[in-house]
Write a protein that holds these residues in place. Structure first.
Motif, PDB file in Angstrom:
ATOM      1  N   ILE A 112      47.180  42.427  25.738  1.00  0.00           N
ATOM      2  CA  ILE A 112      45.981  42.842  26.480  1.00  0.00           C
ATOM      3  C   ILE A 112      46.222  44.171  27.188  1.00  0.00           C
ATOM      4  CG2 ILE A 112      45.173  40.482  26.833  1.00  0.00           C
ATOM      5  CD1 ILE A 112      46.216  40.787  29.776  1.00  0.00           C
ATOM      6  N   ILE A 113      47.464  44.624  27.192  1.00  0.00           N
ATOM      7  CA  ILE A 113      47.797  45.905  27.820  1.00  0.00           C
ATOM      8  C   ILE A 113      47.413  47.019  26.844  1.00  0.00           C
ATOM      9  CG2 ILE A 113      49.644  47.349  28.742  1.00  0.00           C
ATOM     10  CD1 ILE A 113      51.132  44.686  29.377  1.00  0.00           C
ATOM     11  N   ASP A 114      46.493  47.882  27.277  1.00  0.00           N
ATOM     12  CA  ASP A 114      46.055  48.949  26.379  1.00  0.00           C
ATOM     13  C   ASP A 114      46.567  50.327  26.807  1.00  0.00           C
ATOM     14  OD1 ASP A 114      44.455  49.157  28.598  1.00  0.00           O
ATOM     15  OD2 ASP A 114      42.562  49.019  27.539  1.00  0.00           O
ATOM     16  N   VAL A 115      47.203  50.423  27.966  1.00  0.00           N
ATOM     17  CA  VAL A 115      47.820  51.662  28.410  1.00  0.00           C
ATOM     18  C   VAL A 115      49.268  51.339  28.746  1.00  0.00           C
ATOM     19  CG1 VAL A 115      47.823  53.489  30.139  1.00  0.00           C
ATOM     20  CG2 VAL A 115      45.656  52.534  29.360  1.00  0.00           C
ATOM     21  N   TRP A 116      50.181  51.887  27.970  1.00  0.00           N
ATOM     22  CA  TRP A 116      51.603  51.637  28.182  1.00  0.00           C
ATOM     23  C   TRP A 116      52.250  52.875  28.777  1.00  0.00           C
ATOM     24  CZ3 TRP A 116      53.942  47.011  27.165  1.00  0.00           C
ATOM     25  CH2 TRP A 116      53.247  46.115  26.357  1.00  0.00           C
ATOM     26  N   PRO A 117      52.802  52.789  30.013  1.00  0.00           N
ATOM     27  CA  PRO A 117      53.557  53.931  30.514  1.00  0.00           C
ATOM     28  C   PRO A 117      54.803  54.151  29.634  1.00  0.00           C
ATOM     29  CG  PRO A 117      53.627  52.109  32.081  1.00  0.00           C
ATOM     30  CD  PRO A 117      52.744  51.700  30.952  1.00  0.00           C
ATOM     31  N   ASN A 118      55.386  53.071  29.172  1.00  0.00           N
ATOM     32  CA  ASN A 118      56.507  53.093  28.224  1.00  0.00           C
ATOM     33  C   ASN A 118      56.342  51.894  27.302  1.00  0.00           C
ATOM     34  OD1 ASN A 118      58.093  55.263  29.469  1.00  0.00           O
ATOM     35  ND2 ASN A 118      58.324  53.809  31.144  1.00  0.00           N
ATOM     36  N   ARG A 119      56.490  52.101  26.035  1.00  0.00           N
ATOM     37  CA  ARG A 119      56.419  50.989  25.072  1.00  0.00           C
ATOM     38  C   ARG A 119      57.575  50.046  25.334  1.00  0.00           C
ATOM     39  NH1 ARG A 119      51.549  50.987  22.986  1.00  0.00           N
ATOM     40  NH2 ARG A 119      52.268  49.464  21.488  1.00  0.00           N
ATOM     41  N   PRO A 120      57.432  48.763  25.009  1.00  0.00           N
ATOM     42  CA  PRO A 120      58.560  47.833  25.153  1.00  0.00           C
ATOM     43  C   PRO A 120      59.768  48.314  24.349  1.00  0.00           C
ATOM     44  CG  PRO A 120      56.534  46.640  24.693  1.00  0.00           C
ATOM     45  CD  PRO A 120      56.233  48.103  24.515  1.00  0.00           C
ATOM     46  N   THR A 121      60.940  48.205  24.955  1.00  0.00           N
ATOM     47  CA  THR A 121      62.170  48.647  24.308  1.00  0.00           C
ATOM     48  C   THR A 121      63.275  47.628  24.518  1.00  0.00           C
ATOM     49  OG1 THR A 121      62.914  49.843  26.264  1.00  0.00           O
ATOM     50  CG2 THR A 121      61.664  51.105  24.646  1.00  0.00           C
ATOM     51  N   VAL A 122      64.311  47.780  23.760  1.00  0.00           N
ATOM     52  CA  VAL A 122      65.510  46.962  23.906  1.00  0.00           C
ATOM     53  C   VAL A 122      66.642  47.894  24.287  1.00  0.00           C
ATOM     54  CG1 VAL A 122      67.146  45.471  22.721  1.00  0.00           C
ATOM     55  CG2 VAL A 122      64.724  45.350  22.138  1.00  0.00           C
ATOM     56  N   SER A 123      67.359  47.538  25.330  1.00  0.00           N
ATOM     57  CA  SER A 123      68.523  48.330  25.708  1.00  0.00           C
ATOM     58  C   SER A 123      69.734  47.394  25.784  1.00  0.00           C
ATOM     59  CB  SER A 123      68.297  49.039  27.032  1.00  0.00           C
ATOM     60  OG  SER A 123      68.047  48.113  28.051  1.00  0.00           O
ATOM     61  N   SER A 124      70.900  47.918  25.474  1.00  0.00           N
ATOM     62  CA  SER A 124      72.089  47.093  25.476  1.00  0.00           C
ATOM     63  C   SER A 124      72.695  47.043  26.853  1.00  0.00           C
ATOM     64  CB  SER A 124      73.142  47.599  24.527  1.00  0.00           C
ATOM     65  OG  SER A 124      72.635  48.319  23.468  1.00  0.00           O
TER      66      SER A 124
END
Length: 79
Positions: A67-79
């Motif tokens: 439902i989020i249509d404005v992403w300040p940052n896309r979901p990411t994976v960090s180690s």
């Protein structure tokens, strides 16, 4: 086998939680959904989920039904 329990956070009337199968066999692919309930619009959010790479392997992120249509940052994976 692994088990998952829901995480609930936020103020009264707001909740963020996981939806996952009650149990998963070793080597089995499965989906964990991150969901939010709120009686008000969610205007700001920051979620970090930590897990042990010794017991889970993230195969992909899917935000297609979000439902989020404005992403300040896309979901990411960090180690």
């Amino acid at each position: 086998m692994a088990s998952f329990s829901g995480l609930t956070a936020l103020a009264a009337g707001q909740r963020i939680y996981f939806e996952a199968p009650p149990s998963v066999a070793v080597g089995q692919d499965f989906t964990i959904r991150l969901l939010a309930d709120s009686d008000q619009p969610l205007n700001a959010y920051s979620i970090n989920w930590n897990y042990s790479p010794d017991i889970l392997e993230l195969l992909r992120l899917n935000d297609g039904a979000s439902i989020i249509d404005v992403w300040p940052n896309r979901p990411t994976v960090s180690s």
